[in-house]
Design a protein around this motif. Structure first.
Motif, PDB file in Angstrom:
ATOM      1  N   GLY A   9      -1.016   1.427  -4.776  1.00 32.88           N
ATOM      2  CA  GLY A   9      -0.938   0.342  -5.734  1.00 32.88           C
ATOM      3  C   GLY A   9      -0.667   0.857  -7.137  1.00 32.88           C
ATOM      4  N   LEU A  20       3.092   0.643  -0.565  1.00 33.14           N
ATOM      5  CA  LEU A  20       1.700   0.781  -0.171  1.00 33.14           C
ATOM      6  C   LEU A  20       1.604   1.484   1.176  1.00 33.14           C
ATOM      7  N   ARG A  35      -3.272 -10.286   0.703  1.00 37.64           N
ATOM      8  CA  ARG A  35      -3.498 -10.156  -0.736  1.00 37.64           C
ATOM      9  C   ARG A  35      -4.374 -11.299  -1.225  1.00 37.64           C
ATOM     10  N   TYR A  90      -4.318  -6.002  -2.830  1.00 39.88           N
ATOM     11  CA  TYR A  90      -3.708  -5.948  -1.509  1.00 39.88           C
ATOM     12  C   TYR A  90      -4.641  -5.229  -0.545  1.00 39.88           C
ATOM     13  N   THR A 116      -6.179  -2.292  -2.752  1.00 38.64           N
ATOM     14  CA  THR A 116      -5.484  -1.564  -3.803  1.00 38.64           C
ATOM     15  C   THR A 116      -4.796  -2.590  -4.695  1.00 38.64           C
ATOM     16  N   GLN A 117      -4.948  -2.413  -5.998  1.00 39.31           N
ATOM     17  CA  GLN A 117      -4.452  -3.402  -6.954  1.00 39.31           C
ATOM     18  C   GLN A 117      -2.965  -3.211  -7.223  1.00 39.31           C
ATOM     19  N   VAL A 118      -2.241  -4.322  -7.210  1.00 34.49           N
ATOM     20  CA  VAL A 118      -0.835  -4.359  -7.602  1.00 34.49           C
ATOM     21  C   VAL A 118      -0.709  -5.328  -8.771  1.00 34.49           C
TER      22      VAL A 118
END
Length: 122
Positions: A9, A20, A35, A90, A116-118
């Protein structure tokens, strides 16, 4: 229980790309990406079976590609032409069924990664 570990991410500008990855501790027939943004339900993004059958949410079709490496028990999500509305946490998910992989419903998935941040900026 399966352990799932995501990576990849980050922050990008609109139109950019990210990839990812999710490594599973053991074989899982159906795996997917979901997400979630604060205050909203977790939504399915893409799923893939061991046989490479895949399904996508309408909002990401033509921009995201899910793939997997069965030898590594790993799946990937290539995200291109990212938009600000793709901003979310995500999550990688492992499916309940050992033979079916057909919906983006979170009820069909029992194992989850930590996320994991997007973030996509305009």
């Amino acid at each position: 229980q399966v352990q799932l570990v995501e990576s990849g991410g980050g922050s990008v500008q609109s139109g950019g790309s990210l990839r990812l990855s999710c490594a599973a501790s053991k074989y899982v027939y159906c795996m997917g990406w979901f997400r979630q943004v604060p205050g909203k339900e977790r939504e399915g993004v893409a799923i893939i079976s061991r046989d490479d059958g895949s399904k996508y949410a309408d909002s990401v079709k033509g921009r995201f590609i899910i793939s997997r490496d069965n030898a590594k028990n790993t799946i990937y999500l290539q995200m291109d032409n990212l938009k600000p509305e793709d901003t979310a946490m995500y999550y990688c998910a492992g499916g309940l069924s050992s033979w079916w992989c057909g919906t983006l419903s979170r009820e069909d998935f029992t194992d989850w990664g930590q996320g994991t941040q997007v973030t996509v900026s305009s």
